[in-house]
Every structure is written in structure tokens, then in C-alpha cells.
Design a protein around this motif. Structure first.
Motif, PDB file in Angstrom:
ATOM      1  N   LEU A 163     -25.471 -19.933 -74.244  1.00 10.53           N
ATOM      2  CA  LEU A 163     -24.185 -19.250 -74.060  1.00 10.53           C
ATOM      3  C   LEU A 163     -23.666 -18.718 -75.388  1.00 10.53           C
ATOM      4  CD1 LEU A 163     -22.546 -18.765 -71.522  1.00 10.53           C
ATOM      5  CD2 LEU A 163     -21.031 -20.606 -72.221  1.00 10.53           C
ATOM      6  N   SER A 164     -23.793 -19.521 -76.446  1.00  8.18           N
ATOM      7  CA  SER A 164     -23.284 -19.058 -77.737  1.00  8.18           C
ATOM      8  C   SER A 164     -24.062 -17.837 -78.213  1.00  8.18           C
ATOM      9  CB  SER A 164     -23.334 -20.178 -78.772  1.00  8.18           C
ATOM     10  OG  SER A 164     -24.618 -20.257 -79.332  1.00  8.18           O
ATOM     11  N   HIS A 165     -25.377 -17.819 -77.956  1.00  2.00           N
ATOM     12  CA  HIS A 165     -26.156 -16.646 -78.360  1.00  2.00           C
ATOM     13  C   HIS A 165     -25.850 -15.449 -77.478  1.00  2.00           C
ATOM     14  CE1 HIS A 165     -28.898 -17.858 -81.564  1.00  2.00           C
ATOM     15  NE2 HIS A 165     -28.717 -19.067 -81.079  1.00  2.00           N
ATOM     16  N   PHE A 166     -25.599 -15.717 -76.189  1.00  2.00           N
ATOM     17  CA  PHE A 166     -25.302 -14.637 -75.255  1.00  2.00           C
ATOM     18  C   PHE A 166     -24.059 -13.867 -75.693  1.00  2.00           C
ATOM     19  CE2 PHE A 166     -23.469 -13.027 -71.278  1.00  2.00           C
ATOM     20  CZ  PHE A 166     -24.558 -12.342 -70.777  1.00  2.00           C
ATOM     21  N   LEU A 167     -23.068 -14.622 -76.197  1.00  2.00           N
ATOM     22  CA  LEU A 167     -21.802 -13.984 -76.556  1.00  2.00           C
ATOM     23  C   LEU A 167     -21.800 -13.458 -77.978  1.00  2.00           C
ATOM     24  CD1 LEU A 167     -19.515 -16.671 -74.932  1.00  2.00           C
ATOM     25  CD2 LEU A 167     -20.128 -14.454 -73.989  1.00  2.00           C
ATOM     26  N   ARG A 168     -22.823 -13.784 -78.739  1.00  2.00           N
ATOM     27  CA  ARG A 168     -22.853 -13.417 -80.151  1.00  2.00           C
ATOM     28  C   ARG A 168     -23.083 -11.913 -80.336  1.00  2.00           C
ATOM     29  NH1 ARG A 168     -26.444 -17.564 -83.460  1.00  2.00           N
ATOM     30  NH2 ARG A 168     -25.127 -18.958 -82.272  1.00  2.00           N
ATOM     31  N   LYS A 169     -22.756 -11.431 -81.527  1.00  2.00           N
ATOM     32  CA  LYS A 169     -23.010 -10.017 -81.824  1.00  2.00           C
ATOM     33  C   LYS A 169     -24.516  -9.794 -81.907  1.00  2.00           C
ATOM     34  CE  LYS A 169     -21.603  -6.512 -85.184  1.00  2.00           C
ATOM     35  NZ  LYS A 169     -22.941  -5.956 -85.331  1.00  2.00           N
TER      36      LYS A 169
ATOM     37  N   TRP B 283     -29.048 -15.630 -60.758  1.00  3.42           N
ATOM     38  CA  TRP B 283     -28.570 -15.635 -62.134  1.00  3.42           C
ATOM     39  C   TRP B 283     -28.888 -16.980 -62.790  1.00  3.42           C
ATOM     40  CZ3 TRP B 283     -25.889 -12.051 -65.186  1.00  3.42           C
ATOM     41  CH2 TRP B 283     -25.312 -12.562 -66.344  1.00  3.42           C
ATOM     42  N   VAL B 284     -28.608 -18.070 -62.063  1.00  2.00           N
ATOM     43  CA  VAL B 284     -28.879 -19.412 -62.608  1.00  2.00           C
ATOM     44  C   VAL B 284     -30.374 -19.579 -62.873  1.00  2.00           C
ATOM     45  CG1 VAL B 284     -28.856 -21.870 -62.076  1.00  2.00           C
ATOM     46  CG2 VAL B 284     -26.865 -20.470 -61.574  1.00  2.00           C
ATOM     47  N   ILE B 285     -31.204 -19.124 -61.918  1.00  3.24           N
ATOM     48  CA  ILE B 285     -32.655 -19.275 -62.077  1.00  3.24           C
ATOM     49  C   ILE B 285     -33.138 -18.492 -63.287  1.00  3.24           C
ATOM     50  CG2 ILE B 285     -34.892 -18.765 -61.037  1.00  3.24           C
ATOM     51  CD1 ILE B 285     -33.751 -19.363 -58.357  1.00  3.24           C
ATOM     52  N   VAL B 286     -32.641 -17.269 -63.424  1.00  6.68           N
ATOM     53  CA  VAL B 286     -33.078 -16.430 -64.538  1.00  6.68           C
ATOM     54  C   VAL B 286     -32.593 -17.011 -65.867  1.00  6.68           C
ATOM     55  CG1 VAL B 286     -32.751 -14.191 -65.611  1.00  6.68           C
ATOM     56  CG2 VAL B 286     -33.281 -14.324 -63.205  1.00  6.68           C
ATOM     57  N   TRP B 287     -31.359 -17.439 -65.895  1.00  2.00           N
ATOM     58  CA  TRP B 287     -30.789 -17.962 -67.136  1.00  2.00           C
ATOM     59  C   TRP B 287     -31.549 -19.205 -67.592  1.00  2.00           C
ATOM     60  CZ3 TRP B 287     -25.996 -16.219 -69.463  1.00  2.00           C
ATOM     61  CH2 TRP B 287     -25.650 -16.947 -70.595  1.00  2.00           C
ATOM     62  N   THR B 288     -31.887 -20.081 -66.655  1.00  2.00           N
ATOM     63  CA  THR B 288     -32.536 -21.345 -66.999  1.00  2.00           C
ATOM     64  C   THR B 288     -33.861 -21.125 -67.715  1.00  2.00           C
ATOM     65  OG1 THR B 288     -31.534 -22.286 -65.055  1.00  2.00           O
ATOM     66  CG2 THR B 288     -33.275 -23.548 -66.060  1.00  2.00           C
ATOM     67  N   ARG B 289     -34.539 -20.016 -67.379  1.00  2.06           N
ATOM     68  CA  ARG B 289     -35.828 -19.759 -68.025  1.00  2.06           C
ATOM     69  C   ARG B 289     -35.681 -19.696 -69.533  1.00  2.06           C
ATOM     70  NH1 ARG B 289     -39.891 -14.694 -67.226  1.00  2.06           N
ATOM     71  NH2 ARG B 289     -41.280 -15.261 -68.908  1.00  2.06           N
ATOM     72  N   TRP B 290     -34.531 -19.204 -70.001  1.00  2.00           N
ATOM     73  CA  TRP B 290     -34.350 -19.026 -71.441  1.00  2.00           C
ATOM     74  C   TRP B 290     -33.661 -20.221 -72.061  1.00  2.00           C
ATOM     75  CZ3 TRP B 290     -37.504 -15.396 -72.486  1.00  2.00           C
ATOM     76  CH2 TRP B 290     -37.815 -14.518 -71.456  1.00  2.00           C
ATOM     77  N   MET B 291     -33.486 -21.279 -71.269  1.00  5.65           N
ATOM     78  CA  MET B 291     -32.708 -22.420 -71.712  1.00  5.65           C
ATOM     79  C   MET B 291     -33.562 -23.653 -71.919  1.00  5.65           C
ATOM     80  SD  MET B 291     -29.223 -23.365 -69.829  1.00  5.65           S
ATOM     81  CE  MET B 291     -29.678 -24.771 -68.884  1.00  5.65           C
ATOM     82  N   LEU B 292     -34.509 -23.883 -71.016  1.00  6.99           N
ATOM     83  CA  LEU B 292     -35.230 -25.151 -71.040  1.00  6.99           C
ATOM     84  C   LEU B 292     -36.715 -24.946 -71.303  1.00  6.99           C
ATOM     85  CD1 LEU B 292     -33.611 -26.886 -67.970  1.00  6.99           C
ATOM     86  CD2 LEU B 292     -33.122 -27.286 -70.357  1.00  6.99           C
ATOM     87  N   PRO B 293     -37.329 -25.873 -72.050  1.00  2.68           N
ATOM     88  CA  PRO B 293     -38.775 -25.790 -72.246  1.00  2.68           C
ATOM     89  C   PRO B 293     -39.525 -26.313 -71.022  1.00  2.68           C
ATOM     90  CG  PRO B 293     -37.923 -27.675 -73.403  1.00  2.68           C
ATOM     91  CD  PRO B 293     -36.749 -26.993 -72.792  1.00  2.68           C
ATOM     92  N   ARG B 294     -40.833 -26.086 -71.027  1.00  5.29           N
ATOM     93  CA  ARG B 294     -41.670 -26.437 -69.886  1.00  5.29           C
ATOM     94  C   ARG B 294     -41.955 -27.942 -69.843  1.00  5.29           C
ATOM     95  NH1 ARG B 294     -45.854 -23.396 -71.302  1.00  5.29           N
ATOM     96  NH2 ARG B 294     -44.745 -21.630 -70.462  1.00  5.29           N
ATOM     97  N   PHE B 295     -42.090 -28.485 -68.615  1.00  8.57           N
ATOM     98  CA  PHE B 295     -42.529 -29.871 -68.462  1.00  8.57           C
ATOM     99  C   PHE B 295     -44.031 -29.959 -68.685  1.00  8.57           C
ATOM    100  CE2 PHE B 295     -38.610 -30.455 -66.063  1.00  8.57           C
ATOM    101  CZ  PHE B 295     -38.244 -31.708 -66.481  1.00  8.57           C
ATOM    102  N   ARG B 296     -44.489 -31.180 -68.987  1.00 10.47           N
ATOM    103  CA  ARG B 296     -45.921 -31.414 -68.977  1.00 10.47           C
ATOM    104  C   ARG B 296     -46.328 -31.661 -67.534  1.00 10.47           C
ATOM    105  NH1 ARG B 296     -45.749 -35.727 -72.894  1.00 10.47           N
ATOM    106  NH2 ARG B 296     -46.082 -36.983 -71.058  1.00 10.47           N
TER     107      ARG B 296
END
Lengths: 175, 348
Positions: free
Chosen positions: A36-42, B304-317
Motif C-alpha cells: 500500500l505504501s508503494h502504491f501511493l508513493r510517487k 482486485w484482492v486476488i491480483v493485489w495479493t500476487r504482489w504482496m506475498l511470496p510463494r509457498f513451498r
């Protein structure tokens, strides 16, 4: 406290994960916070053709020929740049034995001066070797053309692109 | 003569249904294209970039450019593949993702026509059955590609989807225990009257498990082991190029939309909103369209939640993945069913 084993290596005790960690709660909240912080960042993207780099003074772009403030072509056709050019991008046609009255007290001026910009490697040796300070690497770095022959620049084009460079010695003027 | 006549007769009688089908599939594919754009822009923003913003205003025509590119590229089949399976696999992957759409009520009525393609009484069973067929596409691709990374990806995919399919069904059973019906239209009608009727309030644990499991269903991070770009070089789709790769890609995103739509229907009250008269069957065209809009909005929320999560969490083993499904989520889901059933039995 950490213990050591028989060989004297330290054994690191791994602390037990708290429930929040082991059910990935901290991972998720931390992830949300970071993204979220990166999303809102410049944004740092520079949108290239509209925005361009601020080039430094000594940037080594394409080499062009210059005139001095009196509009005199500074190149004297000594061909040092042609000889030093590592990729052999420069080709100078010297004027030969005919005397050109326009050149005044300078003996020579190139009849034709070609730089093949497809070959040029922007090394700057031509600028370094030039005894007359007639050729300079300027700021152009994205040269484009519709075919290869357009990228072989002739004397007129090089002089036009190079423009006028102020020369405060003008050694030929009073000779 | 006779069979063409029969088909024509069928079309004559069922043309609204056919129209609905065509429109629904087109809308699905439209959103597939745009969810790819959403993902690209969103990921760019999360990584401090801007993403594709050149084709059209705000990059809105980017999906068009992508599609043209996918069609124009050479459709290359490597020599070492098993041709039949290699060719069939992308189709097998794509078709279930589209078929699953059939039972989802994406609106109440438009005119006299109910806004669901097939209002099946088995409802959710059909949906899970069909969506688990998608794994055959991935398995066939892995086997047909006849090389190591696709095969590894396919094996992982098989293991993952079989485990998670079981757990997914167990996780949503309480919803149907509460609702008392497998039919999704009736489920939506049951949730329509207030937000407190929505299933994510009435069955919060089911909702939580569903949200976790939908990532595994769609092969998305943190459960994207079948693809795992950085260890399996794309997994099952390594050997594919051009439009066949695009089919896998579209299947993945169609699955995202399908799972989001199921989530919106099961837990967020589908096309209904308790306000503005959107809670009952629409009596005008505008209300009908508004309900479709509400449904798309809720689906979009999940996507949106599904797409966002991809950039948030690393992969499980892979072992963590398996133990998460069988050892952690499975007992919780079973306990959830037991408690819900007991609750319904004791509190009438």
C-alpha cells in the motif's frame, strides 16, 4: 543462552513462532503495509520521449563539427581524427593542391567530411586528438533514420548540427 | 434435413438464452482482457512504476494490442512434443473456465428473462466439478510438452488442485447448510434483504477459508506452484507460444473472474444490495441493469484482492502447501461444518 556443540560451533536456538506469525497474520499485514505504501508513493518512471535526462556538461553523444563565432569552419583537414577513429567511422576528403581563397591564411579546409553514425562508438578520441578544437561530442544520443545511408552525415549536416562554439583564442585570425 | 431442422427449431425457441450465452461469454472475455491490464497497471504501481499507459487513454487499448500481437506471433510447436495432447491442452484449460460461468446468476431479470444461463438445482456442485476439470488442461500440457519443467509444473498442479478442490468444497458446505439450498439463485435471494444476511457475516470462517483457497484454485500467488516463473520457467506453459500461450493466460484470468464471481455470489449477496430496491427481482430494465452492475462490482472486488495479493506475498513451498491444505485448513473446515450443523440443529 546459546550453547556450543562438541566442535565448538555455536548452536542458534530458533525461537518458537508466535501464533500470529505461524498463521501468516504478520506476513499478510506486513505485505499490505508495504504494497500500500508503494502504491501511493510517487512513481519514479520517467516517460521518455516527453521527459528526458538532464545531460551533464561533458556528455559524450554524437560527434559534430563546429564553427567559431566568426562563422569560420575550424577543421583544417589534418585527418588525425580519421586516423585515430577506432571503428573507422570518419572519412575526410581533403581539398588537394588547389588553393581555396576563402580559407584566408589557413592552408586547408576539408572538401567533404563524413561520419558514419552507425559505426561511431562515441569514444571521444576524435575530440581529444583534434588540434583545432573543431569536432566535439555533443548531446545527441538517439539518432534515428529510415535507412542506413541517412545515418552517414556529411559536412553540411555535421556543421549545422554542431553549430557555433565560442573560441576565445582564434589562433588563425592574426597570423 | 431433419437434424438441421431440429437445431433451427431449438434456436427459434431459445434465442434469448442463446443471446444471453453469447453476451455473457463476450463480457467474460472482455473482463479477462481488462483484468490483465489491471494486473499490469497495479503491479507497476506497487513497484513504483507506471505500467502500460501508451496505447489509448491511460493505456486502455493495451489488451487490444496484446491480442493482435498474440495472433500475429508464430504458433510454434516444438519437435519433441506429443502433438495431440500439446494441441488439445490449451483448449481443455480454457473451456471449463468459461463453462463455469453458466450457473452464476449475474442479475435478477432483464425484462422477463432471468439473468442466469442455466439455473441448475445442483448449482455449486456443477461449478466445482467443472472448475476442477481445468486441471486436465494443465496436466495434458505438462505431459504433452514432453520436457521436464512443464511436467514438474503439471505434477504440482495435479497434487495441488486435487487437494484444494476437496478442501474448497468442505469450506463452503456451511454456507449451504445455512442457506438450505444448492441453487445459487435461491442463495442470492436468501441474502438479499440486509447486509447481516450476507454469508460472510453468517459464515465468517467459511469466508476466510474461501478467500485463502481461491488463490489455490486459480493457481495464483502465494499458491502458484504450477507456474513458478523463477523455478520452473513458467511451468506447464513453458513450451507454448503465440495464441496457444495466450489461451492458457486467458484461462488463468477467466478462472480468477469465475472464482471471484462465485465468491461474490456465495458470500457478498450476488447481484443484490439491500438498498435502493435492488434487493428483490427487478421490475424495470434500469434496475435489472443496475443489479448486473452491482454483481460486476462485487466480482471486481474479489478480483482486485486476488491480483493485489500476487504482489504482496511470496510463494509457498510444495510441502508447506500440502500441509496447509491437509493438516491445517481441512480440520478447520470439518470443525466448521460440524459446528454449523450442530448450531442449525439446536437453534431452529
Amino acid at each position: 543462552m546459546n550453547e556450543t556443540n562438541k566442535k565448538g560451533y555455536k548452536i542458534m536456538n530458533r525461537p518458537a513462532a508466535s501464533p500470529a506469525v505461524s498463521c501468516y497474520f504478520t506476513a499478510v499485514t506486513g505485505g499490505i503495509r508495504v504494497t500500500l505504501s508503494h502504491f501511493l508513493r510517487k512513481k519514479i518512471t520517467m516517460q521518455y520521449p516527453e521527459q528526458k535526462w538532464q545531460l551533464p556538461e561533458n556528455y559524450r553523444g554524437a560527434p559534430y563539427l563546429v564553427k567559431d563565432q566568426d562563422g569560420r569552419v575550424k577543421c583544417v583537414s589534418c585527418q588525425l581524427c580519421e586516423f585515430v577513429c577506432p571503428p573507422k567511422a570518419i572519412r575526410i576528403t581533403p581539398p588537394g593542391p588547389d588553393k581555396n581563397p576563402e580559407t584566408g591564411n589557413v592552408e586547408k579546409r576539408p572538401k567533404e567530411f563524413h561520419i558514419n553514425m552507425l559505426r561511431c562508438i562515441y569514444c571521444g578520441l576524435c575530440q581529444e586528438v583534434c588540434p583545432e578544437e573543431a569536432i566535439f561530442l555533443m548531446n545527441d544520443y538517439a539518432l534515428t533514420a529510415k535507412n542506413r545511408s541517412e545515418l552517414i552525415y556529411n559536412k553540411d549536416k555535421l556543421l549545422e548540427l554542431g553549430g557555433i562554439k565560442f573560441d576565445n583564442i582564434q589562433k588563425w585570425k592574426n597570423k | 434435413m431433419s437434424w438441421t431442422h431440429n437445431i433451427l427449431l431449438l434456436l427459434q425457441q431459445n434465442w434469448p438464452g442463446l443471446l444471453k450465452l453469447i453476451v455473457a461469454v463476450s463480457v467474460l472475455l472482455f473482463f479477462v482482457a481488462y483484468i490483465v491490464l489491471l494486473e499490469r497497471r497495479l503491479s507497476a504501481f506497487i513497484q513504483d512504476r507506471l505500467g502500460p499507459n501508451r496505447v489509448g487513454p491511460f493505456g486502455l487499448f493495451q489488451p487490444l494490442a496484446d491480442a493482435v500481437k498474440a495472433f500475429l506471433k508464430e504458433d510454434y510447436t516444438p519437435g519433441h512434443t506429443k502433438k495431440l495432447y500439446f494441441t488439445v491442452a490449451p483448449i481443455v484449460a480454457m473451456v471449463p473456465a468459461i463453462m463455469g460461468l453458466g450457473i452464476i446468476p449475474f442479475g435478477s431479470v432483464l425484462g422477463n428473462e432471468p439473468m442466469v444461463i442455466a439455473d441448475l438445482d445442483v448449482g455449486i456442485l456443477y461449478s466445482f466439478g467443472i472448475s476442477s476439470l481445468g486441471v486436465y488442461g494443465i496436466l495434458l500440457a505438462g505431459y504433452g510438452s514432453n520436457s521436464k519443467y512443464p511436467l514438474l509444473g503439471a505434477l504440482r498442479s495435479g497434487a495441488q488442485l486435487i487437494s484444494y478442490e476437496v478442501v474448497m468444497v468442505l469450506a463452503v458446505i456451511p454456507v449451504f447448510l445455512i442457506s438450505g439450498d444448492l441453487n445459487l439463485s435461491k442463495l442470492v435471494a436468501n441474502q438479499a434483504n440486509s447486509v447481516s444476511e450476507w454469508m460472510f457475516i453468517k459464515a465468517p470462517l467459511s469466508f476466510l477459508l474461501f478467500v485463502i483457497l481461491m488463490f489455490a484454485e486459480t493457481n495464483r500467488l502465494p499458491f502458484d506452484l504450477p507456474e513458478a516463473e523463477n523455478e520452473l520457467v513458467g511451468g506447464y506453459n513453458t513450451e507454448y507460444s503465440s495464441i496457444r500461450f495466450a489461451l492458457f493466460f486467458m484461462a488463468e484470468y477467466a478462472h480468477i473472474i469465475l472464482v471471484s464471481a462465485i465468491g461474490a455470489t456465495l458470500f457478498l449477496g450476488g447481484w443484490s444490495l439491500p438498498w435502493f430496491g435492488l434487493n428483490k427481482t427487478a421490475d424495470s430494465l434500469y434496475l435489472g441493469l443496475a443489479q448486473i452492475g452491482v454483481f460486476i462490482l462485487k466480482t471486481f472486488l474479489f478480483a482486485w484482492v486476488i491480483v493485489w495479493t500476487r504482489w504482496m506475498l511470496p510463494r509457498f513451498r510444495i510441502d508447506q502447501l500440502m500441509s496447509l491444505a491437509w493438516k491445517k485448513i481441512m480440520p478447520i473446515a470439518l470443525l466448521n461444518i460440524f459446528i454449523t450443523a450442530t448450531w442449525i440443529w439446536l437453534v431452529p
